[in-house]
Design a protein around this motif. Structure first.
Motif, PDB file in Angstrom:
ATOM      1  N   GLY A   1      44.359  21.246   5.633  1.00  0.00           N
ATOM      2  CA  GLY A   1      44.269  19.936   5.010  1.00  0.00           C
ATOM      3  C   GLY A   1      42.851  19.616   4.601  1.00  0.00           C
ATOM      4  N   VAL A   2      42.668  18.365   4.172  1.00  0.00           N
ATOM      5  CA  VAL A   2      41.393  17.897   3.624  1.00  0.00           C
ATOM      6  C   VAL A   2      40.987  16.609   4.325  1.00  0.00           C
ATOM      7  CG1 VAL A   2      40.224  17.048   1.535  1.00  0.00           C
ATOM      8  CG2 VAL A   2      41.933  18.884   1.356  1.00  0.00           C
ATOM      9  N   ILE A   3      39.683  16.487   4.634  1.00  0.00           N
ATOM     10  CA  ILE A   3      39.116  15.183   4.969  1.00  0.00           C
ATOM     11  C   ILE A   3      38.097  14.844   3.889  1.00  0.00           C
ATOM     12  CG2 ILE A   3      39.603  15.276   7.427  1.00  0.00           C
ATOM     13  CD1 ILE A   3      36.641  15.975   7.886  1.00  0.00           C
ATOM     14  N   TRP A   4      38.032  13.565   3.536  1.00  0.00           N
ATOM     15  CA  TRP A   4      37.320  13.129   2.328  1.00  0.00           C
ATOM     16  C   TRP A   4      36.601  11.809   2.598  1.00  0.00           C
ATOM     17  CZ3 TRP A   4      36.223  14.811  -2.507  1.00  0.00           C
ATOM     18  CH2 TRP A   4      35.983  13.889  -3.518  1.00  0.00           C
TER      19      TRP A   4
ATOM     20  N   PHE B   1      45.761  14.767   3.407  1.00  0.00           N
ATOM     21  CA  PHE B   1      44.537  14.292   2.766  1.00  0.00           C
ATOM     22  C   PHE B   1      44.141  12.991   3.471  1.00  0.00           C
ATOM     23  CE2 PHE B   1      41.475  13.531  -0.465  1.00  0.00           C
ATOM     24  CZ  PHE B   1      41.377  14.679  -1.249  1.00  0.00           C
ATOM     25  N   TYR B   2      43.169  13.095   4.377  1.00  0.00           N
ATOM     26  CA  TYR B   2      42.742  11.946   5.164  1.00  0.00           C
ATOM     27  C   TYR B   2      41.349  11.525   4.703  1.00  0.00           C
ATOM     28  CZ  TYR B   2      46.656  13.617   7.930  1.00  0.00           C
ATOM     29  OH  TYR B   2      47.902  14.028   8.317  1.00  0.00           O
TER      30      TYR B   2
ATOM     31  N   ILE C   1      50.444   7.341  -2.152  1.00  0.00           N
ATOM     32  CA  ILE C   1      50.173   8.783  -2.122  1.00  0.00           C
ATOM     33  C   ILE C   1      50.682   9.325  -0.791  1.00  0.00           C
ATOM     34  CG2 ILE C   1      48.466  10.604  -2.357  1.00  0.00           C
ATOM     35  CD1 ILE C   1      46.595   8.612  -3.681  1.00  0.00           C
ATOM     36  N   PRO C   2      51.687  10.180  -0.810  1.00  0.00           N
ATOM     37  CA  PRO C   2      52.240  10.683   0.459  1.00  0.00           C
ATOM     38  C   PRO C   2      51.249  11.570   1.201  1.00  0.00           C
ATOM     39  CG  PRO C   2      53.176  11.861  -1.403  1.00  0.00           C
ATOM     40  CD  PRO C   2      52.365  10.738  -1.980  1.00  0.00           C
ATOM     41  N   ALA C   3      51.473  11.693   2.505  1.00  0.00           N
ATOM     42  CA  ALA C   3      50.692  12.583   3.373  1.00  0.00           C
ATOM     43  C   ALA C   3      49.211  12.256   3.343  1.00  0.00           C
ATOM     44  CB  ALA C   3      50.929  14.047   3.006  1.00  0.00           C
ATOM     45  N   THR C   4      48.898  10.952   3.336  1.00  0.00           N
ATOM     46  CA  THR C   4      47.511  10.515   3.401  1.00  0.00           C
ATOM     47  C   THR C   4      47.338   9.561   4.573  1.00  0.00           C
ATOM     48  OG1 THR C   4      47.898   8.659   1.884  1.00  0.00           O
ATOM     49  CG2 THR C   4      47.116  10.720   0.919  1.00  0.00           C
ATOM     50  N   GLY C   5      46.098   9.398   4.995  1.00  0.00           N
ATOM     51  CA  GLY C   5      45.747   8.423   6.017  1.00  0.00           C
ATOM     52  C   GLY C   5      44.324   7.984   5.782  1.00  0.00           C
ATOM     53  N   MET C   6      44.013   6.751   6.180  1.00  0.00           N
ATOM     54  CA  MET C   6      42.694   6.180   5.896  1.00  0.00           C
ATOM     55  C   MET C   6      42.008   5.746   7.181  1.00  0.00           C
ATOM     56  SD  MET C   6      41.760   2.856   3.594  1.00  0.00           S
ATOM     57  CE  MET C   6      42.242   1.720   4.900  1.00  0.00           C
ATOM     58  N   ALA C   7      40.804   6.225   7.381  1.00  0.00           N
ATOM     59  CA  ALA C   7      39.995   5.828   8.527  1.00  0.00           C
ATOM     60  C   ALA C   7      39.130   4.629   8.138  1.00  0.00           C
ATOM     61  CB  ALA C   7      39.107   6.987   8.983  1.00  0.00           C
ATOM     62  N   VAL C   8      39.245   3.555   8.914  1.00  0.00           N
ATOM     63  CA  VAL C   8      38.461   2.342   8.658  1.00  0.00           C
ATOM     64  C   VAL C   8      37.029   2.548   9.154  1.00  0.00           C
ATOM     65  CG1 VAL C   8      38.230  -0.104   9.239  1.00  0.00           C
ATOM     66  CG2 VAL C   8      40.494   0.877   8.776  1.00  0.00           C
ATOM     67  N   SER C   9      36.048   2.080   8.377  1.00  0.00           N
ATOM     68  CA  SER C   9      34.649   2.190   8.798  1.00  0.00           C
ATOM     69  C   SER C   9      33.872   0.899   8.608  1.00  0.00           C
ATOM     70  CB  SER C   9      33.955   3.314   8.011  1.00  0.00           C
ATOM     71  OG  SER C   9      33.794   2.965   6.641  1.00  0.00           O
TER      72      SER C   9
ATOM     73  N   ARG D   1      49.614  12.804  12.538  1.00  0.00           N
ATOM     74  CA  ARG D   1      50.466  13.110  11.390  1.00  0.00           C
ATOM     75  C   ARG D   1      50.667  14.618  11.173  1.00  0.00           C
ATOM     76  NH1 ARG D   1      50.925   8.917   7.575  1.00  0.00           N
ATOM     77  NH2 ARG D   1      51.255   6.977   8.738  1.00  0.00           N
ATOM     78  N   THR D   2      49.589  15.390  11.295  1.00  0.00           N
ATOM     79  CA  THR D   2      49.678  16.817  10.977  1.00  0.00           C
ATOM     80  C   THR D   2      50.137  17.640  12.179  1.00  0.00           C
ATOM     81  OG1 THR D   2      47.926  16.556   9.321  1.00  0.00           O
ATOM     82  CG2 THR D   2      48.388  18.806  10.082  1.00  0.00           C
ATOM     83  N   TYR D   3      49.692  17.253  13.372  1.00  0.00           N
ATOM     84  CA  TYR D   3      49.990  18.043  14.565  1.00  0.00           C
ATOM     85  C   TYR D   3      51.012  17.372  15.483  1.00  0.00           C
ATOM     86  CZ  TYR D   3      45.974  20.602  12.853  1.00  0.00           C
ATOM     87  OH  TYR D   3      45.119  21.319  12.060  1.00  0.00           O
TER      88      TYR D   3
END
Length: 687
Positions: free
Chosen positions: A481-484, A519-520, A546-554, A582-584
């Motif tokens: 996967g990807v972290i962005w 894609f997180y 957008i499916p299979a995404t998650g957002m980290a609050v900062s 979600r992934t594991y």
């Protein structure tokens, strides 16, 4: 005496023996074959450069006709030209055909497209008639750049349709197909007028034909991510692919598995290995019979791509916890592949010597897989490191992290070219003066390349550039996967970013052939910039589209003046929570703080419910604040927020009929709502 007589006889035989017949190569085509626009056409046209590459055992003829169409009802049919007659008389042993570019003319394709395949087959048959058994090689079309005046009005779409038709012709006629598009496509500067290659572009075409004729593609080669110490993705069929000379026998060995295959006529090969269990070390062996590549200390584990701009690039050594975390960074099961730019995008003019390398996509330094140690981790992405460490601690398997983040880079720089050409072509037009692109981005790029006199000079911030320089070379290396972390350079226009971010995720998932590639991403933090509340809320809403995404609050970790907050560990951990949940499938891990779900208005108050809203409370023990309500006029007033079970009651006694609620709607916010795990709520505005 005997020796002298024998030598004389051999000499006489050599003098009177017929000369070896040269292999004739007929290059058939339009102005690109002819060499139109080249300063020295006689030596620079691709057939001339091909002759130099093939040597004296070949005779190459240039039968290009400017403006020629493949279509026999086109505005200048090739089969009605003098050059065609000459090509027939030449009767090549090998015939190389590149036609179809001019058929994108509105006079041609819209009217006669149904006849294209038939006309192409007739052309091929005519060459087979004059030289039975000749080898026919047909080329997919060279690119047409988005700068072409008819690009959007038809040329782009017709070009794509013709490419498909050419592929069909190759199958039906059983001829060799080669690709003239992909070698030039990532280098638009090679097409000064958007169609015709410059001398370097013509050399690339000559090399493409040379390889198609000889099968020489430079021998066995693997993507840049294949080095000693690499991590391969575990527990899924594992695709391994590379290049070698045509029709080479390829053998791949690892962990008791042996796979064999053969390269195709374009030198490409791939094998799919059975899933590898986590662990190692293994040795990966790849050979084509002439060259053997051995990759040692290979692990199987979890592989993640870590990308974005400067907050992802931000190094571990600069964090608030560096003093304790850097010395403790040793872990030989955590592997780092650190792609760093050769030139940082600081406010400086780059030397002239840099500019040609930029045009050739040579932006990243050479990288190799390395174990995490204090020396390697200190200069690695802090957020990526903390993310990887959390996965290591939780999963107890090897973890590999690829980082290619570039400070200041905008979203559009990371998107594949054809995606933008078809779905957002306006952003490609004159990008240094384009309002879709942030002023700061354009200004910094202009400063960096100020010394260039070249009209099509490239820069890492240009649309498509970082995809072509930093994603394409990965060659779809298998990842989980990807972290962005990116958005600061697009925060001036959240509506444009919404479109771009969808395209980014789509193009990367297409590249990795995984429609559900996780894609997180990180929501922008707090800083005193007026557009950021809207941008943060746009990022929140995109999780729903957008499916299979998650957002980290900062936003709770922001700095009112510094766009680079130094406390990065919580951000890496929050991204890790999304991946674990979600992934594991570690469902016991709460992935996020409260995320607004819906609102009901009754009795003069708003009742809010949240995803991940168990145990709502304030982070600091103070009353909840930064909540506001408004009536239909949208004029917001501060509001009281009270916890009632797992939802909030929000009201202002002076607002009798509330219709909207917002929270943390300040560029730099001290919003304090958290859930039972202490994770912060996203700022939001109800629709």
């Amino acid at each position: 005496m005997k020796k002298i007589i024998l030598y004389s006889l051999f000499t006489l035989l050599a003098l009177y023996a017929p000369a070896q017949k040269r292999i004739k190569v007929a290059c058939v085509g339009n102005s690109i074959t002819y060499g139109y626009t080249l300063p020295e056409r006689e030596t620079q046209a691709y057939p001339s450069q091909l002759q130099q590459m093939l040597g004296d055992t070949y005779q190459v003829g240039n039968f290009g006709k400017s403006g020629a169409t493949l279509l026999n009802k086109g505005h200048r049919p090739y089969m009605q030209q003098e050059e065609y007659r000459q090509a027939m008389e030449f009767a090549g042993d090998i015939v190389v055909i590149h036609l179809g570019i001019n058929d994108t003319d509105p006079r041609d394709w819209p009217h006669y497209q149904d006849e294209f395949i038939r006309d192409y087959l007739a052309l091929i048959d005519s060459f087979r008639t004059v030289r039975p058994g000749c080898k026919i090689i047909i080329a997919k079309l060279t690119p047409i750049a988005d700068r072409h005046p008819r690009f959007e009005s038809g040329t782009r779409d017709w070009h794509g349709e013709i490419q498909q038709a050419i592929e069909t012709v190759a199958r039906v006629a059983d001829v060799q197909l080669m690709d003239f598009e992909q070698p030039l496509y990532p280098y638009p500067f090679l097409l000064p007028d958007a169609i015709h290659p410059n001398p370097e572009g013509a050399k690339i075409l000559a090399q493409t034909v040379y390889s198609a004729i000889t099968g020489d593609y430079g021998g066995l080669q693997m993507p840049i991510t294949y080095t000693n110490g690499m991590v391969l993705q575990r527990d899924r069929p594992l695709l391994i692919k590379g290049k070698a000379n045509a029709h080479s026998k390829i053998k791949v060995k690892i962990a008791g598995q042996k796979k064999t295959t053969e390269t195709n006529s374009q030198g490409c090969w791939q094998v799919t290995l059975a899933p590898l269990a986590a662990g190692g070390p293994h040795t990966l062996s790849i050979t084509d019979g002439k060259t053997s590549l051995l990759y040692k200390d290979v692990l199987a584990g979890e592989v993640w791509l870590c990308s974005g701009q400067s907050n992802m690039e931000f190094m571990l050594k600069a964090t608030t916890t560096a003093a304790e975390d850097v010395p403790a960074a040793t872990d030989d099961q955590l592997r780092l592949f650190d792609m760093k730019g050769r030139w940082l995008t600081y406010a400086v003019e780059w030397p002239v010597s840099v500019l040609d390398s930029l045009n050739h996509l040579q932006y990243y330094k050479h990288a190799q897989w390395e174990n995490a140690t204090p020396e390697t981790a200190r200069d690695f992405s802090a957020i990526a490191f903390y993310f990887g460490k959390m996965l290591r601690d939780s999963l107890q398997v090897p973890v590999g992290l690829i980082c290619n983040a570039v400070g200041g880079s905008p979203t559009e720089a990371w998107i594949e070219r054809s995606t933008l050409e078809y779905r957002f072509p306006a952003i490609l037009k004159q990008w240094t003066g384009n309002d879709f692109i942030q002023d700061w981005v354009r200004g910094r790029a202009a400063l960096n390349i100020k010394k260039s006199s070249y009209k099509e000079q490239r820069h890492p911030y240009e649309p498509c550039y970082l995809y072509e320089a930093g994603i394409r070379p990965l060659e779809s290396f298998p990842i989980k996967g990807v972290i962005w972390y990116q958005g600061e350079s697009n925060a001036h226009n959240f509506t444009t970013h919404e479109k771009l971010f969808h395209l980014l995720v789509d193009s990367w998932r297409k590249n990795w052939n995984d429609k559900q590639l996780p894609f997180y991403y990180v929501q922008l933090s707090s800083i005193d910039r007026p557009s950021w509340p809207w941008f943060r809320d746009s990022q929140r809403r995109m999780m729903n589209t957008i499916p299979a995404t998650g957002m980290a609050v900062s936003s709770d970790l922001g700095d009112s003046l510094d766009v680079h907050p130094r406390n990065k560990k919580p951000i890496g951990d929050r991204l890790g929570r999304w991946a674990l949940n979600r992934t594991y499938n570690h469902t016991q891990v709460v992935p996020s703080g409260p995320m607004f779900r819906n609102v009901e208005f009754r009795n003069g108050a708003a009742y809010l419910t949240f995803d991940y809203g168990e145990g709502l409370h304030s982070a600091d023990g103070q009353p909840l604040h930064t909540f506001e309500v408004a009536e239909i006029d949208g004029l917001f007033e501060p509001a009281v927020a009270e916890v009632e079970g797992n939802h909030l009651k929000v009201y202002n006694k002076n607002i009798k009929n509330p219709r909207y609620v917002r929270y943390g709607w300040q560029p730099f916010t001290r919003a304090n709502l958290v859930n039972e795990t202490g994770l912060p709520a996203s700022t939001f505005r109800t629709e």
